[in-house]
Scaffold this motif. Structure first.
Motif, PDB file in Angstrom:
ATOM      1  N   ASP A  97     127.775  58.011  74.281  1.00 40.92           N
ATOM      2  CA  ASP A  97     127.909  58.562  75.622  1.00 40.92           C
ATOM      3  C   ASP A  97     126.826  59.603  75.859  1.00 40.92           C
ATOM      4  O   ASP A  97     126.478  60.388  74.976  1.00 40.92           O
ATOM      5  CB  ASP A  97     129.278  59.213  75.813  1.00 40.92           C
ATOM      6  CG  ASP A  97     130.374  58.189  76.052  1.00 40.92           C
ATOM      7  OD1 ASP A  97     130.066  56.986  76.067  1.00 40.92           O
ATOM      8  OD2 ASP A  97     131.530  58.607  76.207  1.00 40.92           O
ATOM      9  N   GLY A  98     126.307  59.618  77.091  1.00 37.46           N
ATOM     10  CA  GLY A  98     125.338  60.616  77.499  1.00 37.46           C
ATOM     11  C   GLY A  98     125.950  61.569  78.507  1.00 37.46           C
ATOM     12  O   GLY A  98     127.161  61.799  78.505  1.00 37.46           O
ATOM     13  N   PRO A  99     125.148  62.119  79.398  1.00 41.69           N
ATOM     14  CA  PRO A  99     125.638  63.127  80.345  1.00 41.69           C
ATOM     15  C   PRO A  99     126.474  62.514  81.464  1.00 41.69           C
ATOM     16  O   PRO A  99     126.430  61.308  81.714  1.00 41.69           O
ATOM     17  CB  PRO A  99     124.344  63.726  80.903  1.00 41.69           C
ATOM     18  CG  PRO A  99     123.358  62.605  80.805  1.00 41.69           C
ATOM     19  CD  PRO A  99     123.703  61.875  79.546  1.00 41.69           C
ATOM     20  N   THR A 100     127.233  63.355  82.145  1.00 42.31           N
ATOM     21  CA  THR A 100     127.881  62.945  83.377  1.00 42.31           C
ATOM     22  C   THR A 100     126.826  62.872  84.482  1.00 42.31           C
ATOM     23  O   THR A 100     125.680  63.285  84.295  1.00 42.31           O
ATOM     24  CB  THR A 100     128.985  63.927  83.782  1.00 42.31           C
ATOM     25  OG1 THR A 100     128.402  65.223  83.964  1.00 42.31           O
ATOM     26  CG2 THR A 100     130.063  63.986  82.711  1.00 42.31           C
ATOM     27  N   GLY A 103     125.264  66.148  85.173  1.00 44.65           N
ATOM     28  CA  GLY A 103     124.919  66.924  83.987  1.00 44.65           C
ATOM     29  C   GLY A 103     123.436  67.016  83.761  1.00 44.65           C
ATOM     30  O   GLY A 103     122.618  66.414  84.462  1.00 44.65           O
ATOM     31  N   LYS A 104     123.081  67.787  82.760  1.00 44.71           N
ATOM     32  CA  LYS A 104     121.694  67.953  82.371  1.00 44.71           C
ATOM     33  C   LYS A 104     121.527  67.449  80.943  1.00 44.71           C
ATOM     34  O   LYS A 104     122.370  67.658  80.085  1.00 44.71           O
ATOM     35  CB  LYS A 104     121.292  69.437  82.430  1.00 44.71           C
ATOM     36  CG  LYS A 104     121.345  70.052  83.811  1.00 44.71           C
ATOM     37  CD  LYS A 104     120.193  69.584  84.683  1.00 44.71           C
ATOM     38  CE  LYS A 104     118.911  70.296  84.307  1.00 44.71           C
ATOM     39  NZ  LYS A 104     117.779  69.923  85.182  1.00 44.71           N
ATOM     40  N   GLY A 105     120.396  66.790  80.700  1.00 42.79           N
ATOM     41  CA  GLY A 105     120.100  66.348  79.359  1.00 42.79           C
ATOM     42  C   GLY A 105     119.577  67.497  78.518  1.00 42.79           C
ATOM     43  O   GLY A 105     119.270  68.575  79.011  1.00 42.79           O
ATOM     44  N   SER A 106     119.469  67.276  77.203  1.00 42.66           N
ATOM     45  CA  SER A 106     118.926  68.314  76.335  1.00 42.66           C
ATOM     46  C   SER A 106     117.406  68.218  76.329  1.00 42.66           C
ATOM     47  O   SER A 106     116.839  67.136  76.363  1.00 42.66           O
ATOM     48  CB  SER A 106     119.469  68.141  74.921  1.00 42.66           C
ATOM     49  OG  SER A 106     119.141  66.864  74.424  1.00 42.66           O
ATOM     50  N   ASN A 116     117.144  60.836  83.914  1.00 46.33           N
ATOM     51  CA  ASN A 116     117.859  59.656  83.427  1.00 46.33           C
ATOM     52  C   ASN A 116     116.956  58.432  83.381  1.00 46.33           C
ATOM     53  O   ASN A 116     116.995  57.658  82.420  1.00 46.33           O
ATOM     54  CB  ASN A 116     119.084  59.396  84.302  1.00 46.33           C
ATOM     55  CG  ASN A 116     120.207  60.367  84.017  1.00 46.33           C
ATOM     56  OD1 ASN A 116     120.584  60.569  82.872  1.00 46.33           O
ATOM     57  ND2 ASN A 116     120.741  61.003  85.056  1.00 46.33           N
ATOM     58  N   ASP A 212     119.395  65.357  87.442  1.00 49.16           N
ATOM     59  CA  ASP A 212     118.633  64.452  86.584  1.00 49.16           C
ATOM     60  C   ASP A 212     118.434  63.075  87.198  1.00 49.16           C
ATOM     61  O   ASP A 212     117.933  62.168  86.537  1.00 49.16           O
ATOM     62  CB  ASP A 212     119.331  64.293  85.230  1.00 49.16           C
ATOM     63  CG  ASP A 212     119.244  65.570  84.405  1.00 49.16           C
ATOM     64  OD1 ASP A 212     118.285  66.334  84.610  1.00 49.16           O
ATOM     65  OD2 ASP A 212     120.143  65.798  83.576  1.00 49.16           O
ATOM     66  N   GLY A 426     129.210  58.545  84.476  1.00 50.82           N
ATOM     67  CA  GLY A 426     128.203  59.118  83.597  1.00 50.82           C
ATOM     68  C   GLY A 426     127.186  58.083  83.185  1.00 50.82           C
ATOM     69  O   GLY A 426     127.064  57.003  83.785  1.00 50.82           O
TER      70      GLY A 426
END
Length: 492
Positions: A97-100, A103-106, A116, A212, A426
């Motif tokens: 799973d990644g971000p919603t 959300g923000k990525g790392s 994204n 994103d 997400g």
């Protein structure tokens, strides 16, 4: 397809067992209440006992899906299959799973977290759109020619979460349908995010206005019809075939069927009734094709050679089903000295394996028509290095929260639909031939958007004739690796 002689051999040597029962990794029902197929080419419908319930009437293909005492039906019957997505060979081999969607990525380099779409190596490699970030200076993209407008793709799977911003207004909610016997609608309802991931690969619109952005599908202007055949983890082959028929009658151009039966239920010597299951699949496929609908199927995740005469992978090896093997990179944005340089990272420079190399899990052999991006993985690195997940395919998912709290395994069999307390859109990574098939389904939609009157055979031939050479050759790629640029140019 190329396995013509093999199928003839199997029909001559196999033994059809009328009352055979089998579940793929699960227990079957008792004889008195089991589900099974009736082949009306061998059974007089008037002779079927009244207490045998018809679940799906597929008589256009001379097939019925029934429930009751199979032994009481005189003639050719074969047990319906239970497909357990708890076995990762039947769905995604690897998932993260990644971000919603908000959300923000790392952060991965000097210019901040990746958008994204930057994680979509599969779409960038194919030059799908200039919206993606690795085309400095622009240039003509696939979507400059076609976005799949005017076409319709059926996703026969675990349901599609249409509340995702990248799938808003993509799903036809009037035609979409739950083909299981549970009481819920065609959305996932606890059946997981597999179908939502597939749908995004085909038709995501990159409409998320979060920080994103979103992700983009191969054919963002196609229409998705969702047929949910899974209830929780389990689905039945008969429900899947019923969805094929419904899709054909709903004028779908393409069916994406990222579903199959894993080993050992592929060995004819051990399970001779597979020959009768093949016959059922081919009757249904023939009807579907007669309605103008292409059937795209994932080849399977057993690292299985499908060429030997005693091996039969259903439905991939059925005549009329277009089988897709999986490829993927190793080292996409991690593990090298250029992983902190976005220009190098986005163009896939310094990959250990190229994007068209066979994935570690993919089935191969003469049932493969083409290969496409399904994701690969360095399995040791995947357990140690978070960025190694970038070799998987990135697409839309739905995150589900249950009454017993957050669960890292969305497909845990104890998490039934009644326990859901929240769902959230997400993004996530998955790898499998399940992820390769929708690349081809989207490509078929592009062809039909350019050539609405193209026959099923013409669509399939265009995809095969324009496919490119790739490492491993015909054994792993059939006619070759999907090449959207050549395909769209030829179809114009």
């Amino acid at each position: 397809m190329s396995q013509h002689n093999r199928r003839t051999f199997l029909r001559l040597t196999g033994t059809a067992i009328g009352a055979a029962t089998l579940g793929a990794g699960t227990a079957t029902a008792t004889t008195s209440d089991s589900r099974f197929f009736i082949n009306l080419r061998d059974v007089d419908r008037s002779a079927i006992p009244d207490d045998v319930e018809i679940i799906h009437d597929l008589s256009q293909a001379d097939v019925l899906v029934a429930r009751g005492d199979q032994d009481r039906v005189n003639g050719t019957t074969v047990a319906d299959r239970v497909i357990d997505r708890g076995d990762d060979r039947t769905g995604a081999v690897k998932s993260r799973d990644g971000p919603t969607t908000d959300g923000k990525g790392s952060s991965h380099n000097h210019d901040g977290p990746p958008k994204n779409s930057e994680l979509q190596w599969d779409k960038r490699e194919q030059g799908v759109s200039n919206e993606l970030t690795d085309k400095p200076g622009g240039g003509k993209s696939i979507h400059d020619t076609t976005t799949g407008a005017g076409t319709r793709v059926a996703v026969v799977d675990s349901g599609v979460y249409d509340a995702h911003p990248d799938l808003a207004d993509v799903v036809n909610d009037e035609l979409s349908e739950n083909v299981t016997q549970d009481e819920y609608d065609w959305r996932p309802n606890g059946a997981g995010s597999h179908g939502t991931h597939v749908a995004g690969t085909i038709a995501a619109t990159n409409s998320n206005d979060g920080p994103d952005g979103g992700v983009l599908g191969t054919a963002p202007d196609t229409e998705i019809v969702s047929y949910r055949m899974f209830s929780g983890e389990e689905g039945k082959q008969g429900d899947g075939y019923a969805a094929w028929m419904k899709a054909a009658e709903a004028d779908c151009d393409v069916i994406n069927y990222s579903v199959g039966i894993p080993a050992p239920y592929v060995y004819v010597d051990e399970y001779p009734y597979l020959t009768e299951e093949l016959r059922i699949a081919e009757q249904i496929a023939a009807y579907v094709r007669s309605q103008g609908t292409v059937i795209v199927n994932s080849a399977g995740n057993d690292s299985l050679n499908m060429s030997p005469e005693n091996t039969l992978s259903i439905p991939t090896e059925a005549e009329g089903v277009f089988g897709v093997a999986a490829t993927g990179p190793i080292g996409m944005g991690w593990g090298g000295k250029h992983s902190d340089n976005e220009a190098k990272w986005l163009t896939g420079n310094r990959l250990e394996d190229p994007t068209d190399s066979p994935a570690f899990y993919t089935n191969y052999g003469n049932a493969v028509d083409v290969s496409a991006a399904g994701g690969d993985a360095d399995r040791d690195a995947l357990d140690r290095i978070p960025e190694a997940e970038r070799d998987l395919v990135y697409s839309t998912i739905v995150k589900t929260t249950y009454e017993d709290g957050p669960d890292d395994d969305e497909d845990d069999p104890v998490n039934r639909p009644s326990e859901i307390i929240d769902t959230e859109p997400g993004y996530g990574w998955k790898a499998g031939t399940s992820m390769a098939a929708p690349q081809v389904a989207g490509a078929a939609a592009l062809v039909r958007s350019l050539r609405p009157d193209a026959s099923v055979e013409e669509v399939e031939s265009l995809i095969q004739d324009t496919a490119g050479s790739a490492p491993g050759g015909e054994t792993y790629h059939g006619a070759g690796h999907l090449d959207l640029k050549r395909l769209v140019k030829r179809a114009e």
